[in-house]
Design a protein around this motif. Sequence first.
Motif: not given
Lengths: 112, 114
Positions: A32, A36, A92, A98, B33, B35, B37, B43, B45, B48, B56, B91, B95-99, B103, B105
């Motif tokens: 995906s 932004y 992602r 993801y 997450f 982040y 910047q 940005l 990471l 997570y 991670d 930051f 989000t949800l753990p789906r692709p 996300a 902020f």
Amino acid sequence: QKEVEQNSGPLSVPEGAIASLNCTYSDRGSQSFFWYRQYSGKSPELIMSIYSNGDKEDGRFTAQLNKASQYVSLLIRDSQPSDSATYLCAVRSSGGSYIPTFGRGTSLIVHP
Amino acid sequence: DAGVIQSPRHEVTEMGQEVTLRCKPISGHNSLFWYRQTMMRGLELLIYFNNNVPIDDSGMPEDRFSAKMPNASFSTLKIQPSEPRDSAVYFCASTLPRPNTEAFFGQGTRLTVV
């Protein structure tokens, strides 16, 4: 390491023109893709998402995805000075986590 | 929903001091997450969390940085001791753990270490 590359710019276009922003990514399993917009001193906000090859249009914005070439682009038609911002490409990855990985962004300047 | 809420918005501290940044994710988002910047690096990471568990943390720069998520509605990022090179905007995003989900902020915390 998964990477997302963008030209940092600045990209300068006249008001009313088409702005073209590009992004490449390294992880072939990426599923995906997001664009932004970030105004100076503000947080990133989503303007477009795309998940399958081809074009996706939303108002003045069109996102284009080519998974074979690992390339994502954003076109902004009829650019306005209010579009002046930094545009971040995000990807992602697959593999269960993801995690969104961001490019460093392209600065767009739309001059009247 | 109020969105992702971060505090403080701005923090100025002296080198060597402890700094704690706070984040409240969107209700129902179980991926969080942190982040950082900067102009130089964009940005990055830092860490997570999924379901409050750190998954991670490979982006955490060094042992001076630590992060916790004691429950689904709160996370902290701590820097101890702080250094001038830690100056950046931090930051938090959830989000949800789906692709195929975006996300979201928070407004960020601008940290200046003098």
